[in-house]
Scaffold this active site. Structure first.
Site, PDB file in Angstrom:
ATOM      1  CG  ASP A 174      -0.106  -0.222   2.525  1.00  0.00           C
ATOM      2  OD1 ASP A 174       1.100   0.017   2.513  1.00  0.00           O
ATOM      3  OD2 ASP A 174      -0.716  -0.617   3.543  1.00  0.00           O
ATOM      4  CD  GLU A 192       0.831  -6.648   3.188  1.00  0.00           C
ATOM      5  OE1 GLU A 192       1.765  -7.242   3.761  1.00  0.00           O
ATOM      6  OE2 GLU A 192       0.660  -5.416   3.257  1.00  0.00           O
ATOM      7  CD  GLU A 240       0.347   4.448   4.535  1.00  0.00           C
ATOM      8  OE1 GLU A 240      -0.622   5.121   4.995  1.00  0.00           O
ATOM      9  OE2 GLU A 240       1.528   4.735   4.776  1.00  0.00           O
ATOM     10  CG  HIS A 280       6.766   3.973  10.404  1.00  0.00           C
ATOM     11  ND1 HIS A 280       6.149   4.208   9.208  1.00  0.00           N
ATOM     12  CD2 HIS A 280       6.530   2.675  10.694  1.00  0.00           C
ATOM     13  CE1 HIS A 280       5.580   3.089   8.784  1.00  0.00           C
ATOM     14  NE2 HIS A 280       5.787   2.143   9.671  1.00  0.00           N
ATOM     15  NE  ARG A 335       3.145  10.997   4.350  1.00  0.00           N
ATOM     16  CZ  ARG A 335       4.266  10.436   3.942  1.00  0.00           C
ATOM     17  NH1 ARG A 335       4.577   9.221   4.315  1.00  0.00           N
ATOM     18  NH2 ARG A 335       5.100  11.100   3.147  1.00  0.00           N
ATOM     19  CG  HIS A 337      10.835   5.362   9.697  1.00  0.00           C
ATOM     20  ND1 HIS A 337      11.106   6.278   8.712  1.00  0.00           N
ATOM     21  CD2 HIS A 337      10.177   4.344   9.084  1.00  0.00           C
ATOM     22  CE1 HIS A 337      10.626   5.833   7.556  1.00  0.00           C
ATOM     23  NE2 HIS A 337      10.060   4.651   7.756  1.00  0.00           N
TER      24      HIS A 337
END
Ligand code: UD1
Ligand code: UDP
Length: 370
Positions: free
Chosen positions: A99, A121, A135, A208, A210, A241
């Protein structure tokens, strides 16, 4: 010999590489296929370390990462640069994973080129376009343009069927379990350099996403601070990250806190060892939610929703959200209550048997009548 089927696998970030490298290796063993590896370089260092681990040298490296990149520029770069490679190589099938922006835009690019597309996936959904952002939209786009959808679970298959798609949907398990088993069996990793205290319980933290930037990530950090202050028998390791939005928020809160280790991102082999060694994992990562149940380590998910509800149903994962009090309370219960802990650590892994790549290979052969 009949013409080989040309398969291009496109990926660009750390998690895609972890989940696609075992498939690259598997498909390359098949003499009926010509396999091309195309990396967008959406990530740089974090991608390269995975390629190295799996001994994969890409045929094309688009090298697109820019410091603190934005979705608009990255998206248009991926669309235009993959177009050039697709036009030159004319693959019969393009495989993308998951994604990310790499997945969404490479799939769209292949669709514009009238190339067949396979989604590894496939079918994960929260059904909320804003969580996870961006995503969830990428998943919908990729499944909408795909001819073959390789779903990790029954539920993922159902999610796609609900959207009205009826053909090309297969349950294969998640290739992350193939990757995890390969690494645990074949790659030794030394964790001495982290300097963990063997007498303390280790809590592993990764965050990590957004949608957690800003206040939610601050809450997570303050919850960790409170937990280590209350529990003198724990230590927290947080591989940070490389996204500056993560580092700039976390460092001012946790840099000098006793028994908290902020470290650089770990290569996949040591990270697997660290997951295995950990008492509890707190994370907003997708991949870690799938791997930790396979290792028998309880996971608290630092998000309000997840597209991976299976491990919650099976009992190995709890959705905790990003409220400081709730994170502290749930983690404290796991630290104090042996029964709650045992129930979570004994739960079954719902994400596959480690043979997802074999199933995908066979489905592709059948699709091309080989
Ligand atoms: C991306 C994916 C996210 C995935 C995550 C996995 C999108 C929109 N986001 O988020 O779905 O969960 O990867 O980690 O596709 N950086 C480096 N070196 C690296 C990697 C990143 O310096 O090896 C820094 C760069 O400044 C880069 C920034 O991190 O611009 C952000 O990278 P980006 O891929 O845009 O976003 P992620 O937060 O990594
Ligand atoms: N991972 C790693 N090193 C780290 C942190 C994570 O190798 O320091 C691995 C982890 O085992 C998992 C993948 O990276 O397979 C998850 O990547 P990430 O959390 O960046 O992305 P997501 O899965 O959320 O998309």
């Amino acid at each position: 010999m009949d013409k080989k089927i040309k398969i291009a696998l496109v990926f660009g970030t750390r998690p895609e590489a972890i989940k696609m490298c075992p498939l690259v290796k598997k498909l390359k063993e098949n003499p009926k296929f010509e396999v091309l590896t195309i990396v967008t370089g959406q990530h740089r260092q974090m991608l390269d370390s995975v390629l190295e681990l799996f001994d994969i040298v890409p045929d094309y490296d688009l090298n697109l990462m820019k410091p603190n990149q934005n979705l608009w520029n990255l998206s248009s770069d991926i669309l235009l640069e993959t177009k050039k490679v697709f036009e030159k190589e004319k693959p019969d099938l393009v495989l993308v994973h998951g994604d990310t922006t790499t997945a969404g835009l490479s799939a769209l690019s292949a669709f514009y080129g009238r190339i067949k597309i396979g989604h590894v996936e496939a079918g994960l959904r929260t059904f909320d376009k804003d969580y996870p952002f961006p995503e969830e939209l990428n998943r919908v786009i990729v499944d909408a343009v795909s001819d073959l959808m390789f779903c990790p679970t029954d539920r993922a298959c159902e999610n796609i069927k609900q959207s009205g798609i009826t053909k090309g949907i297969y349950k294969t398990g998640n290739t992350v379990i193939d990757a995890l088993l390969y690494v645990v069996e074949n790659k030794k990793a030394d964790l001495d350099f982290i300097g963990l205290n063997p007498n303390l319980k280790t809590i592993l933290l990764t965050s990590h996403r957004r949608e957690n930037f800003g206040e939610p990530l601050k809450n997570i950090c303050y919850a960790i601070k409170e937990l280590v202050e209350k529990n003198k028998d724990i230590q927290v390791v947080y591989p940070l990250h490389l996204n500056p939005n993560v580092r700039n928020t976390v460092k001012p809160i946790l840099e000098n806190v006793e028994r908290v280790k902020l470290i650089e991102p770990l290569d996949y082999a040591p990270f697997c060892s660290l997951m295995k060694k950990s008492h509890i994992i707190l994370t907003d990562s997708g991949g870690v939610q799938e791997e930790a149940p396979a290792l028998g380590v309880p996971v608290l998910v630092l998000r309000d929703e997840t597209e991976r509800p299976e491990a919650i149903q099976y009992g190995g994962v709890k959705l905790v959200g990003v409220n400081k009090e709730k994170i502290v309370k749930t983690a404290q219960e796991l630290l104090d209550n042996k029964d709650v802990y045992e129930n979570m650590s004994k739960a079954i892994n719902p994400y596959g048997d480690g043979k997802a790549c074999n199933y995908i290979e066979k489905i592709i052969e059948e699709y091309f009548n080989m």
